[in-house]
Design a protein around this motif. Sequence first.
Motif, PDB file in Angstrom:
ATOM      1  N   ASN A 225      56.628  63.722  53.616  1.00 52.60           N
ATOM      2  CA  ASN A 225      56.403  62.909  54.813  1.00 52.60           C
ATOM      3  C   ASN A 225      55.949  63.667  56.050  1.00 52.60           C
TER       4      ASN A 225
ATOM      5  N   ASP B  87      56.402  59.513  67.556  1.00 49.66           N
ATOM      6  CA  ASP B  87      56.418  60.966  67.627  1.00 49.66           C
ATOM      7  C   ASP B  87      56.712  61.451  69.045  1.00 49.66           C
TER       8      ASP B  87
ATOM      9  N   SER C  35      61.255  66.477  61.828  1.00 47.64           N
ATOM     10  CA  SER C  35      61.640  65.057  61.880  1.00 47.64           C
ATOM     11  C   SER C  35      61.710  64.581  63.325  1.00 47.64           C
TER      12      SER C  35
ATOM     13  N   TYR D  11      66.833  59.732  51.753  1.00 50.20           N
ATOM     14  CA  TYR D  11      65.906  59.136  52.713  1.00 50.20           C
ATOM     15  C   TYR D  11      64.969  58.139  52.036  1.00 50.20           C
TER      16      TYR D  11
ATOM     17  N   HIS E  29      61.061  54.681  60.778  1.00 50.45           N
ATOM     18  CA  HIS E  29      60.927  55.850  61.637  1.00 50.45           C
ATOM     19  C   HIS E  29      60.555  55.436  63.051  1.00 50.45           C
TER      20      HIS E  29
ATOM     21  N   ASN F 293      66.340  56.871  64.835  1.00 55.60           N
ATOM     22  CA  ASN F 293      64.961  56.666  64.393  1.00 55.60           C
ATOM     23  C   ASN F 293      64.886  56.082  62.991  1.00 55.60           C
ATOM     24  N   SER F 294      65.906  56.364  62.184  1.00 53.11           N
ATOM     25  CA  SER F 294      65.878  55.940  60.783  1.00 53.11           C
ATOM     26  C   SER F 294      66.468  54.557  60.562  1.00 53.11           C
TER      27      SER F 294
ATOM     28  N   ASN G 155      56.811  57.073  50.853  1.00 49.10           N
ATOM     29  CA  ASN G 155      57.078  58.500  50.973  1.00 49.10           C
ATOM     30  C   ASN G 155      56.144  59.280  50.056  1.00 49.10           C
TER      31      ASN G 155
ATOM     32  N   ARG H  45      59.509  60.790  62.171  1.00 52.06           N
ATOM     33  CA  ARG H  45      59.767  60.309  60.813  1.00 52.06           C
ATOM     34  C   ARG H  45      60.585  61.348  60.053  1.00 52.06           C
ATOM     35  N   ASN H  46      61.301  60.909  59.028  1.00 48.42           N
ATOM     36  CA  ASN H  46      62.100  61.835  58.236  1.00 48.42           C
ATOM     37  C   ASN H  46      61.200  62.769  57.434  1.00 48.42           C
TER      38      ASN H  46
ATOM     39  N   LEU I 126      68.181  61.261  65.300  1.00 47.30           N
ATOM     40  CA  LEU I 126      67.429  61.143  64.049  1.00 47.30           C
ATOM     41  C   LEU I 126      67.899  59.931  63.250  1.00 47.30           C
TER      42      LEU I 126
END
Length: 340
Positions: free
Chosen positions: A2, A121, A97, A113, A118, A158-159, A65, A102-103, A155
């Motif tokens: 990713n 940036d 990440s 994951y 996500h 974001n997920s 992914n 994104r992861n 993180l």
Amino acid sequence: MNLDLGPEPPFRKFAIGPYQIDLVSNYDELQAELSSLRRETWPLDFIDGPPDEPKIVTKEKAGKNSITATVRCKSEPEAILSNGREKGIWDLCLILSYLSGRNVFLLENERRYQHIVHGFDVVRSWQMPQAAEIAWSNRTNFRSEREMRPLWYFLHLNSSSDAEVKALLGCVALEIIQRVENERSHAALPDGFEKLIEKLKKEIEQSEVEDQDLRNRLKSAVGKWGSESAAQTFRNLLIHYELIESSVEGIPLRRVRCISEMRNRIAHDGDFAIPDWIDDAQRRKDAAIFIAARLIPAMVMEYLNRKFGLMQLNRVQRNSGIIKEYIYKGTHEGMQIDGI
């Protein structure tokens, strides 16, 4: 997996610390299949008034992914941004990440994951190698597990696709940041104050109050005397980060207080603070959502960007500008949030 450097990046390999990263030969094909968020832009030079619709730069899609790069390292260091026994590759994945939104992970961690959610940036794809190298060299600025937790929570934020979970993670992260930064800059109490507090605690313990739990609560309350309020601590944090002037007043000060109250309410009560300076009910709701979903994560990013030493990058400075703009103008990139 990713790692996304955008379509047709100008570089196919780069180094971060001891790691050599190489994009796979079919990167361009795989990159097009990665998940993406909707991006919009408004022209700045319109003559006949703003257009009815923004220009869509990228459309949102679920994607999948993919292994987009390989990594090599001759002598791998220990991880710093972890409370376990991971190697430095863990730190590298965390940094990438954070920067990419994104992861980024190894194939062996794919099951962990497997969901594809996500955020946006932190830096543009073409700046990724430079920003990642800077962040890698500043990992040691995270000097304790407590200082790392805002990164981990961000993180996870974001997920997550759950808005309430995202808000909670952001607020808890900000509360940790507030305490970490306050402890670092906390002024000493007046001479004799701590002895007085200890004397009062001793008298409470030896008092005729039979309920031990009540005595403990009284001692705890006394122990907090002399400390700044949460609202003042948050204001000091914004001043320390140069996001507000110490002389802030009026509506901007009320916005600062509302951000602090929003953090406190969501973290402890699961409820939203109300921007009571706004008359229109819908505007109040929109502003509350903006503070919880955009401003508070931006504050967490401010902390992380400073820890990673990224403040000289233009896009990172834009994050600081977003916070300042709302506090002083009630707008977001020129668009009204408060409507006043």
